[in-house]
Design a protein around this motif. Structure first.
Motif, PDB file in Angstrom:
ATOM      1  N   CYS A 115     -27.200  36.953 -29.919  1.00 34.49           N
ATOM      2  CA  CYS A 115     -26.250  36.587 -30.969  1.00 34.49           C
ATOM      3  C   CYS A 115     -26.924  35.849 -32.119  1.00 34.49           C
ATOM      4  CB  CYS A 115     -25.123  35.731 -30.389  1.00 34.49           C
ATOM      5  SG  CYS A 115     -23.882  35.263 -31.625  1.00 34.49           S
ATOM      6  N   MET A 116     -27.584  34.744 -31.815  1.00 33.12           N
ATOM      7  CA  MET A 116     -28.214  33.955 -32.869  1.00 33.12           C
ATOM      8  C   MET A 116     -29.354  34.712 -33.543  1.00 33.12           C
ATOM      9  SD  MET A 116     -26.323  31.422 -33.005  1.00 33.12           S
ATOM     10  CE  MET A 116     -27.282  30.571 -34.257  1.00 33.12           C
ATOM     11  N   GLY A 117     -30.056  35.545 -32.791  1.00 37.43           N
ATOM     12  CA  GLY A 117     -31.112  36.352 -33.393  1.00 37.43           C
ATOM     13  C   GLY A 117     -30.566  37.304 -34.441  1.00 37.43           C
ATOM     14  N   SER A 118     -29.400  37.867 -34.149  1.00 39.23           N
ATOM     15  CA  SER A 118     -28.747  38.746 -35.126  1.00 39.23           C
ATOM     16  C   SER A 118     -28.305  37.964 -36.350  1.00 39.23           C
ATOM     17  CB  SER A 118     -27.543  39.440 -34.482  1.00 39.23           C
ATOM     18  OG  SER A 118     -27.952  40.261 -33.407  1.00 39.23           O
ATOM     19  N   ALA A 119     -27.831  36.743 -36.128  1.00 36.13           N
ATOM     20  CA  ALA A 119     -27.426  35.884 -37.251  1.00 36.13           C
ATOM     21  C   ALA A 119     -28.631  35.549 -38.127  1.00 36.13           C
ATOM     22  CB  ALA A 119     -26.776  34.609 -36.728  1.00 36.13           C
ATOM     23  N   ARG A 120     -29.761  35.249 -37.487  1.00 29.89           N
ATOM     24  CA  ARG A 120     -30.974  34.941 -38.268  1.00 29.89           C
ATOM     25  C   ARG A 120     -31.411  36.142 -39.103  1.00 29.89           C
ATOM     26  NH1 ARG A 120     -32.344  32.948 -33.049  1.00 29.89           N
ATOM     27  NH2 ARG A 120     -32.071  30.676 -32.947  1.00 29.89           N
ATOM     28  N   MET A 121     -31.369  37.327 -38.481  1.00 25.62           N
ATOM     29  CA  MET A 121     -31.776  38.527 -39.221  1.00 25.62           C
ATOM     30  C   MET A 121     -30.819  38.806 -40.370  1.00 25.62           C
ATOM     31  SD  MET A 121     -34.653  39.896 -38.415  1.00 25.62           S
ATOM     32  CE  MET A 121     -34.316  41.097 -39.704  1.00 25.62           C
ATOM     33  N   ALA A 122     -29.530  38.588 -40.135  1.00 26.76           N
ATOM     34  CA  ALA A 122     -28.554  38.796 -41.205  1.00 26.76           C
ATOM     35  C   ALA A 122     -28.839  37.860 -42.375  1.00 26.76           C
ATOM     36  CB  ALA A 122     -27.132  38.597 -40.688  1.00 26.76           C
ATOM     37  N   GLN A 123     -29.098  36.596 -42.074  1.00 23.18           N
ATOM     38  CA  GLN A 123     -29.431  35.659 -43.151  1.00 23.18           C
ATOM     39  C   GLN A 123     -30.707  36.067 -43.872  1.00 23.18           C
ATOM     40  OE1 GLN A 123     -29.553  31.570 -41.793  1.00 23.18           O
ATOM     41  NE2 GLN A 123     -27.371  31.293 -42.231  1.00 23.18           N
ATOM     42  N   ALA A 124     -31.646  36.659 -43.134  1.00 20.45           N
ATOM     43  CA  ALA A 124     -32.913  37.055 -43.740  1.00 20.45           C
ATOM     44  C   ALA A 124     -32.757  38.209 -44.726  1.00 20.45           C
ATOM     45  CB  ALA A 124     -33.921  37.428 -42.651  1.00 20.45           C
ATOM     46  N   VAL A 125     -31.833  39.139 -44.432  1.00 20.17           N
ATOM     47  CA  VAL A 125     -31.689  40.305 -45.316  1.00 20.17           C
ATOM     48  C   VAL A 125     -30.631  40.110 -46.395  1.00 20.17           C
ATOM     49  CG1 VAL A 125     -32.421  41.872 -43.469  1.00 20.17           C
ATOM     50  CG2 VAL A 125     -29.966  41.528 -43.885  1.00 20.17           C
ATOM     51  N   LEU A 126     -29.703  39.173 -46.199  1.00 18.70           N
ATOM     52  CA  LEU A 126     -28.605  39.013 -47.153  1.00 18.70           C
ATOM     53  C   LEU A 126     -29.059  38.773 -48.590  1.00 18.70           C
ATOM     54  CD1 LEU A 126     -25.931  37.049 -45.089  1.00 18.70           C
ATOM     55  CD2 LEU A 126     -25.654  39.304 -46.135  1.00 18.70           C
ATOM     56  N   PRO A 127     -30.061  37.945 -48.852  1.00 21.86           N
ATOM     57  CA  PRO A 127     -30.483  37.762 -50.247  1.00 21.86           C
ATOM     58  C   PRO A 127     -30.937  39.059 -50.905  1.00 21.86           C
ATOM     59  CG  PRO A 127     -31.378  36.013 -48.881  1.00 21.86           C
ATOM     60  CD  PRO A 127     -30.782  37.021 -47.956  1.00 21.86           C
ATOM     61  N   HIS A 128     -31.622  39.912 -50.150  1.00 22.28           N
ATOM     62  CA  HIS A 128     -32.068  41.196 -50.686  1.00 22.28           C
ATOM     63  C   HIS A 128     -30.870  42.097 -50.996  1.00 22.28           C
ATOM     64  CE1 HIS A 128     -36.274  40.326 -49.603  1.00 22.28           C
ATOM     65  NE2 HIS A 128     -35.788  39.829 -48.469  1.00 22.28           N
ATOM     66  N   MET A 129     -29.910  42.138 -50.072  1.00 20.62           N
ATOM     67  CA  MET A 129     -28.735  42.988 -50.265  1.00 20.62           C
ATOM     68  C   MET A 129     -27.865  42.492 -51.416  1.00 20.62           C
ATOM     69  SD  MET A 129     -27.585  43.920 -46.349  1.00 20.62           S
ATOM     70  CE  MET A 129     -28.631  44.954 -45.297  1.00 20.62           C
ATOM     71  N   LYS A 130     -27.690  41.183 -51.509  1.00 16.94           N
ATOM     72  CA  LYS A 130     -26.902  40.623 -52.601  1.00 16.94           C
ATOM     73  C   LYS A 130     -27.547  40.933 -53.950  1.00 16.94           C
ATOM     74  CE  LYS A 130     -25.403  36.377 -52.096  1.00 16.94           C
ATOM     75  NZ  LYS A 130     -25.429  34.933 -51.725  1.00 16.94           N
ATOM     76  N   ALA A 131     -28.862  40.824 -54.013  1.00 14.86           N
ATOM     77  CA  ALA A 131     -29.571  41.052 -55.277  1.00 14.86           C
ATOM     78  C   ALA A 131     -29.455  42.491 -55.753  1.00 14.86           C
ATOM     79  CB  ALA A 131     -31.038  40.670 -55.122  1.00 14.86           C
ATOM     80  N   GLN A 132     -29.358  43.433 -54.800  1.00 16.92           N
ATOM     81  CA  GLN A 132     -29.310  44.843 -55.191  1.00 16.92           C
ATOM     82  C   GLN A 132     -27.885  45.387 -55.263  1.00 16.92           C
ATOM     83  OE1 GLN A 132     -31.725  45.952 -51.882  1.00 16.92           O
ATOM     84  NE2 GLN A 132     -30.056  46.820 -50.696  1.00 16.92           N
ATOM     85  N   GLY A 133     -26.900  44.546 -54.898  1.00 13.64           N
ATOM     86  CA  GLY A 133     -25.509  44.953 -55.041  1.00 13.64           C
ATOM     87  C   GLY A 133     -24.867  45.570 -53.830  1.00 13.64           C
ATOM     88  N   GLY A 134     -25.452  45.385 -52.649  1.00 10.97           N
ATOM     89  CA  GLY A 134     -24.793  45.885 -51.449  1.00 10.97           C
ATOM     90  C   GLY A 134     -25.740  46.226 -50.330  1.00 10.97           C
ATOM     91  N   GLY A 135     -25.160  46.548 -49.192  1.00  8.66           N
ATOM     92  CA  GLY A 135     -25.930  46.916 -48.017  1.00  8.66           C
ATOM     93  C   GLY A 135     -25.028  47.024 -46.806  1.00  8.66           C
ATOM     94  N   ALA A 136     -25.624  47.295 -45.652  1.00  9.74           N
ATOM     95  CA  ALA A 136     -24.846  47.462 -44.423  1.00  9.74           C
ATOM     96  C   ALA A 136     -25.606  46.865 -43.243  1.00  9.74           C
ATOM     97  CB  ALA A 136     -24.558  48.935 -44.163  1.00  9.74           C
ATOM     98  N   ILE A 137     -24.870  46.164 -42.390  1.00 10.35           N
ATOM     99  CA  ILE A 137     -25.429  45.564 -41.185  1.00 10.35           C
ATOM    100  C   ILE A 137     -24.653  46.083 -39.985  1.00 10.35           C
ATOM    101  CG2 ILE A 137     -25.811  43.396 -39.929  1.00 10.35           C
ATOM    102  CD1 ILE A 137     -25.962  41.985 -42.673  1.00 10.35           C
ATOM    103  N   VAL A 138     -25.382  46.442 -38.931  1.00  8.55           N
ATOM    104  CA  VAL A 138     -24.750  46.880 -37.687  1.00  8.55           C
ATOM    105  C   VAL A 138     -25.254  46.005 -36.551  1.00  8.55           C
ATOM    106  CG1 VAL A 138     -24.199  48.813 -36.182  1.00  8.55           C
ATOM    107  CG2 VAL A 138     -24.839  49.247 -38.553  1.00  8.55           C
ATOM    108  N   ASN A 139     -24.341  45.415 -35.820  1.00  7.09           N
ATOM    109  CA  ASN A 139     -24.678  44.587 -34.660  1.00  7.09           C
ATOM    110  C   ASN A 139     -24.375  45.368 -33.386  1.00  7.09           C
ATOM    111  OD1 ASN A 139     -25.427  42.296 -36.215  1.00  7.09           O
ATOM    112  ND2 ASN A 139     -23.271  41.756 -36.457  1.00  7.09           N
TER     113      ASN A 139
END
Length: 261
Positions: A115-139
């Protein structure tokens, strides 16, 4: 191609569905950044993808460490310029048994990875996705969080149940950034790990592997143990443009076993 020109980060790329997702994503046109703790296996998958004409980078990743999660996200962005999708597939199995016999203090490490590992990865990619205007995460979660498995791993089920709650929270928070977050509930996955498990079960119970397989398949409405390649395709659908209007959802990918009595 379902994922043409997309950049997909996949964690938990081991001998099971993780490697299948990496290979299929690349075959569907994605550029993949793959992470796991076993560097030799990881690099072997990346080499096979590149040999087949795909693009892949491998980064040894322990998702219980935030620095490793950031390094995987940064490696993807550095190699390919963006991150379109993240598949959180890393997990720790936990001990099997009944709750009253369980070592509750060991649960923390299972939850920290799944669970927490997925949260860490989500936080790691979110800045990139926000900067480009979108993205998708699957848990990638488990059917056990919906339908308890007697003798299974309670800590694993609890960790993955928390992961589905995390999915909805991130989906609600980041939909305004055009970032979709969904989850999948997996059951039995026919591949090397399950084949090895069934071999051990057969030896322990003194019956044939075929009888074990028949018994498992009989509890699944589709009548087969779902092949990991087919399940991998269903997971990858969530990072494709075919699910652009889907977020906060949980999809059962288990042959309908979650319905079986």
């Amino acid at each position: 191609m379902l994922l043409k020109d997309k950049v997909i980060v996949i964690t938990g790329v081991g001998p099971g569905m993780g490697q299948a997702m990496a290979r299929i994503a690349a075959a569907e046109g994605a550029k993949v950044a793959i992470g796991a703790r076993n560097g030799a296996f990881l690099e072997g998958v990346a080499k096979e993808i590149r040999a087949a004409g795909g693009e892949a980078v491998a980064q040894v990743t322990d998702v219980s460490k935030r620095a490793d999660c950031d390094a995987l996200a940064n490696a993807a962005a550095a190699a390919f310029g963006r991150i379109d999708g993240l598949v959180n597939s890393a997990y720790a199995a936990g001990e099997n048994g009944l709750f009253d016999d369980g070592d509750l203090e060991s649960w923390a490490s299972v939850i920290d990875v799944a669970c927490m590992g997925s949260a860490r990865m989500a936080q790691a990619v979110l800045p990139h996705m926000k900067a480009q205007g979108g993205g998708a995460i699957v848990n990638v979660a488990t059917m056990q969080s919906l339908k308890p498995l007697p003798g299974g791993s309670p800590s694993y089920a609890v960790a993955k149940g928390a992961l589905t709650t995390l999915t909805r929270q991130i989906a609600a928070d980041y939909g305004r950034h055009n970032i979709r977050v969904n989850s999948t509930r997996m059951g039995w996955l026919w591949g090397e790990p399950v084949r090895n498990a069934i071999k051990g079960m057969a030896q322990h119970q003194g019956i044939s592997e075929e009888d074990i397989v028949k018994g498992v398949a009989a509890r699944i409405p589709l009548g087969v143990i779902p092949p990991e390649e087919e399940c991998a395709r269903s997971v990858l659908m969530f990072v494709s443009d075919y699910t652009r209007m889907v977020t906060g959802a949980v999809l059962d990918i288990n042959g309908g076993e979650w319905m079986a009595p």
